[in-house]
Design a protein around this motif. Structure first.
Motif, PDB file in Angstrom:
ATOM      1  N   VAL A  87       0.740  -1.347   0.174  1.00 26.83           N
ATOM      2  CA  VAL A  87       0.036   0.141   0.328  1.00 26.83           C
ATOM      3  C   VAL A  87       0.776   1.341  -0.286  1.00 26.83           C
ATOM      4  O   VAL A  87       2.119   0.753   0.790  1.00 26.83           O
ATOM      5  N   GLU A  88       0.636   1.901  -1.141  1.00 27.00           N
ATOM      6  CA  GLU A  88       1.084   3.369  -0.624  1.00 27.00           C
ATOM      7  C   GLU A  88       1.203   4.393   0.439  1.00 27.00           C
ATOM      8  O   GLU A  88      -0.307   3.485   1.425  1.00 27.00           O
ATOM      9  N   PRO A  89       1.990   5.533   0.660  1.00 27.50           N
ATOM     10  CA  PRO A  89       1.595   6.540   2.261  1.00 27.50           C
ATOM     11  C   PRO A  89       0.330   6.874   2.027  1.00 27.50           C
ATOM     12  O   PRO A  89      -0.235   6.894   3.211  1.00 27.50           O
ATOM     13  N   GLY A  90      -0.125   7.165   0.373  1.00 26.53           N
ATOM     14  CA  GLY A  90      -1.154   7.940   1.284  1.00 26.53           C
ATOM     15  C   GLY A  90      -2.668   6.969   1.199  1.00 26.53           C
ATOM     16  O   GLY A  90      -3.468   7.558   1.398  1.00 26.53           O
ATOM     17  N   GLY A  91      -2.417   5.149   0.622  1.00 24.13           N
ATOM     18  CA  GLY A  91      -3.485   5.120   0.459  1.00 24.13           C
ATOM     19  C   GLY A  91      -3.811   3.430   1.867  1.00 24.13           C
ATOM     20  O   GLY A  91      -4.238   3.626   2.105  1.00 24.13           O
ATOM     21  N   CYS A  92      -2.605   4.263   2.855  1.00 32.40           N
ATOM     22  CA  CYS A  92      -2.311   3.265   4.447  1.00 32.40           C
ATOM     23  C   CYS A  92      -3.138   4.780   5.192  1.00 32.40           C
ATOM     24  O   CYS A  92      -2.634   4.178   6.126  1.00 32.40           O
ATOM     25  N   VAL A  93      -3.275   6.193   5.200  1.00 36.17           N
ATOM     26  CA  VAL A  93      -3.254   6.693   6.476  1.00 36.17           C
ATOM     27  C   VAL A  93      -4.353   6.342   6.845  1.00 36.17           C
ATOM     28  O   VAL A  93      -4.633   6.909   8.142  1.00 36.17           O
ATOM     29  N   GLY A  94      -5.462   5.402   6.509  1.00 39.45           N
ATOM     30  CA  GLY A  94      -7.222   5.026   7.290  1.00 39.45           C
ATOM     31  C   GLY A  94      -6.144   4.089   8.085  1.00 39.45           C
ATOM     32  O   GLY A  94      -7.089   4.204   9.444  1.00 39.45           O
ATOM     33  N   LEU A  95      -5.482   3.466   7.837  1.00 36.36           N
ATOM     34  CA  LEU A  95      -5.195   2.325   8.585  1.00 36.36           C
ATOM     35  C   LEU A  95      -3.918   2.666   9.716  1.00 36.36           C
ATOM     36  O   LEU A  95      -4.098   2.173  10.783  1.00 36.36           O
ATOM     37  N   ALA A  96      -3.328   4.072   9.503  1.00 35.80           N
ATOM     38  CA  ALA A  96      -2.414   3.895  10.155  1.00 35.80           C
ATOM     39  C   ALA A  96      -3.217   5.083  11.564  1.00 35.80           C
ATOM     40  O   ALA A  96      -2.764   4.811  12.249  1.00 35.80           O
ATOM     41  N   ALA A  97      -4.060   5.329  10.793  1.00 28.55           N
ATOM     42  CA  ALA A  97      -5.538   6.505  11.862  1.00 28.55           C
ATOM     43  C   ALA A  97      -5.765   5.468  12.850  1.00 28.55           C
ATOM     44  O   ALA A  97      -6.159   5.097  13.938  1.00 28.55           O
ATOM     45  N   LEU A  98      -6.139   4.064  12.979  1.00 26.82           N
ATOM     46  CA  LEU A  98      -6.673   3.086  13.430  1.00 26.82           C
ATOM     47  C   LEU A  98      -5.735   2.980  14.166  1.00 26.82           C
ATOM     48  O   LEU A  98      -5.971   2.475  15.336  1.00 26.82           O
ATOM     49  N   LEU A  99      -4.830   2.294  13.659  1.00 29.53           N
ATOM     50  CA  LEU A  99      -3.380   1.718  14.835  1.00 29.53           C
ATOM     51  C   LEU A  99      -2.976   2.909  15.913  1.00 29.53           C
ATOM     52  O   LEU A  99      -2.555   2.381  16.918  1.00 29.53           O
ATOM     53  N   ALA A 100      -2.568   3.966  15.163  1.00 34.76           N
ATOM     54  CA  ALA A 100      -2.791   5.173  15.707  1.00 34.76           C
ATOM     55  C   ALA A 100      -3.134   5.410  17.836  1.00 34.76           C
ATOM     56  O   ALA A 100      -3.093   6.030  18.378  1.00 34.76           O
ATOM     57  N   GLY A 101      -4.859   4.941  17.050  1.00 35.15           N
ATOM     58  CA  GLY A 101      -5.670   4.953  17.443  1.00 35.15           C
ATOM     59  C   GLY A 101      -6.305   6.228  17.634  1.00 35.15           C
ATOM     60  O   GLY A 101      -7.150   6.645  19.038  1.00 35.15           O
TER      61      GLY A 101
END
Length: 325
Positions: free
Chosen positions: A280-294
């Motif tokens: 997944v490219e960086p911009g495509g992964c921001v949603g997952l990042a938000a979930l993982l980071a709480g």
């Protein structure tokens, strides 16, 4: 003028047989990690490796014979460029794409590979909009915007249409949908479809910290243009302001927008690769990042997660996976 659910349905009909119905996948390991049921919509598997093909094709298939002969012009750092280039090839339309000279090599090569002409510009000193307008005026071409166009928004909205219907087929009701935000084409189109089919679903956008223009715009109640001093790892989301057409829809439909750091995005890319087996490219992964980071409260909820694209330079991806970023 807003985009209606009827227009999104019409876009879906035009895209039938052209765009991929990307699957809705589920990872028990990710569920356990987040304490939620996460249904993942991987637009990484879409043609050109990103959702952008949907909107580009829906816009361009409606051009007249005369307009097609005069060609199209677009400006993009990569995914929209590829979407327009492929749609142009399929429809027999000449295409010129204005791309920044520092655009990811993989996106530039793919755009040229689909047969489009590429004109580079310096993002620090030149205006891509001005260059595109000049080319369009000289050639009589049609400009295909990356997000601020009703037909483009409707095409992107088919992601949300598929997401809800696929969840329903799995007998799942979505409590929350998480989606990347750049100029807002994807999230605005998706939110119209989602809110029509599942009014109770909350929709959250996610932006890079250095490009949180939509978050600031929602706080201000009007479109805010930012002047970032730094680049983001998320090259696909470096929009300085939400669109004129997209922002009213965002304001009406979204529960909010959160921002993530480059470090949080890199961690999400590593997890997507290791746990989900997805690039997944960086911009495509921001949603997952938000979930993982709480950053979003997902515990106990059924979550729709849109991974919007997978076009990342191999060298950058290797550095991320190896923990160098």
């Amino acid at each position: 003028m807003s985009v209606s659910f009827v227009e999104i349905g019409a876009a879906a009909a035009r895209l039938e047989g052209q765009a991929v119905h990307t699957p809705l996948i589920h990872s028990p390991a990710l569920d356990e990690r987040l304490g939620a049921k996460v249904l993942i919509k991987p637009e990484t598997m879409q043609r050109v490796g990103a959702f952008k093909f949907r909107g580009a094709y829906n816009r361009m298939v409606q051009l007249s014979t005369e307009e097609r002969a005069r060609g199209v012009v677009a400006f993009s750092s990569g995914n929209h460029a590829q979407g327009v280039a492929l749609a142009a090839r399929l429809l027999g339309i000449p295409a010129l794409i204005v791309m920044p000279s520092d655009a990811p090599k993989v996106k530039v090569e793919a755009t040229k590979g689909y047969g489009a002409e590429v004109r580079f510009y310096d993002r620090m000193t030149e205006s891509r909009e001005a260059i595109a307008a000049e080319v369009a005026a000289d050639r009589g071409s049609t400009i295909v915007p990356a997000f601020d166009d009703e037909h483009v928004i409707a095409g992107q909205g088919t992601v949300g249409l598929e997401l809800v219907r696929q969840a329903e087929a799995m007998r799942e009701a979505l409590d929350l949908v998480v989606c990347p935000v750049g100029g807002g084409g994807l999230i605005s189109g998706c939110s119209v479809a989602i809110k029509t089919l599942s009014p109770q679903t909350q929709i959250f956008g996610v932006e890079p910290e250095a490009y949180d223009d939509t978050r600031r715009s929602l706080a201000a109640g009007e479109r805010v243009t930012i002047k970032p001093q730094v680049r983001s790892l998320c090259d696909a989301l470096e929009s300085p302001a939400p669109g004129e057409l997209t922002f009213p829809i965002i304001k009406r439909c979204l529960a909010g927008v959160v921002a993530v750091s480059d470090a949080e995005v890199a961690e999400a890319m590593r997890l997507a690769f290791a746990m989900l087996k997805l690039v997944v490219e960086p911009g495509g992964c921001v949603g997952l990042a938000a979930l993982l980071a709480g950053k979003l409260d997902a515990r106990g909820k059924t979550v729709g997660l849109i991974l919007s694209g997978g076009n990342v330079d191999p060298e950058l991806f290797a550095r991320v996976v190896q923990g160098e970023l």
